[in-house]
Design an enzyme around this catalytic site. Structure first.
Site, PDB file in Angstrom:
ATOM      1  N   GLN A  36       0.833  -1.205   0.000  1.00 35.47           N
ATOM      2  CA  GLN A  36       0.000   0.000   0.000  1.00 35.47           C
ATOM      3  C   GLN A  36       0.867   1.255   0.000  1.00 35.47           C
ATOM      4  OE1 GLN A  36      -3.144   0.801  -0.404  1.00 35.47           O
ATOM      5  NE2 GLN A  36      -2.864   2.961   0.088  1.00 35.47           N
ATOM      6  N   GLU A  37       1.908   1.248   0.793  1.00 34.89           N
ATOM      7  CA  GLU A  37       2.760   2.435   0.936  1.00 34.89           C
ATOM      8  C   GLU A  37       3.543   2.753  -0.335  1.00 34.89           C
ATOM      9  OE1 GLU A  37       3.147   4.793   3.090  1.00 34.89           O
ATOM     10  OE2 GLU A  37       2.001   4.038   4.785  1.00 34.89           O
ATOM     11  N   SER A  38       4.142   1.732  -0.967  1.00 35.44           N
ATOM     12  CA  SER A  38       5.129   2.016  -2.014  1.00 35.44           C
ATOM     13  C   SER A  38       5.103   1.038  -3.184  1.00 35.44           C
ATOM     14  CB  SER A  38       6.524   1.974  -1.396  1.00 35.44           C
ATOM     15  OG  SER A  38       6.830   0.631  -1.017  1.00 35.44           O
TER      16      SER A  38
END
Length: 185
Positions: A36-38
């Site tokens: 989700q982050e990266s």
């Protein structure tokens, strides 16, 4: 996962497993948050200055509660992000009267929006007659009204990615088990 994402996943998986065990998490939850982050891309940089797979700010990594320098390094980035998750979980949710699943969902919300904001959302949910210890269909409703969809979508996506990862891993484990039984005959 496209081919590049799968290669990045394979490169990072040993670190997800290592630090998930160290900090008592399901490694697939850490992988889902990283996705989700990266998209599990260590080269990713946010406009706010967050770095790498776990999209941590250098100031967060340097905080005494984390204390892991050099988050430009893939392993140290995953270590710092997982240790920060453990800090959030332990400080704000571990002793709360909620399910383990909800403790993780609130930890993810705090990773994204900050623990003080999540505490305010929980209080507001309680005042609105919603359960402050349940994220889905309760606190997330207040979050969507107060701070917009970003944190709501963030938590939902991590849970969705976790579920997909779990299904893939379970299917691979079942195939391996079936193959071993066939060989053993």
């Amino acid at each position: 996962l496209n081919e590049d994402e799968f290669e990045r996943f394979k490169e990072a998986v040993e670190y997800f497993k290592l630090y998930a065990v160290r900090y008592d998490f399901d490694w697939l939850l850490i992988a889902a948050l990283a996705y989700q982050e990266s998209r599990i891309d260590q080269n990713k940089r946010s406009p706010a200055g967050a770095i790498g797979v776990m999209q941590l700010l250098p100031s967060t990594a340097a905080d005494p509660n984390v204390g892991i320098p050099d988050i430009e390094n893939l392993e140290l980035n995953i270590h710092a992000g997982t240790k920060y998750l453990r800090f959030l979980y332990g400080r704000y949710f571990e002793k709360e009267p909620m399910s383990k699943k909800n403790k993780m969902l609130f930890t993810f919300a705090s990773y994204n929006a900050g623990p003080a904001r999540v505490a305010r959302l929980r209080n507001e949910a309680k005042q609105a007659g919603l359960d402050p210890n349940i994220w889905f269909h309760n606190v997330e409703i207040v979050a969507a009204k107060r701070i917009g969809r970003e944190t709501v979508d963030y938590v939902t996506n991590i849970y969705k990615y976790y579920t997909a990862y779990r299904l893939i891993i379970d299917k691979l484990d079942l195939k391996k088990e079936t193959k071993q039984k066939t060989i053993a005959r």
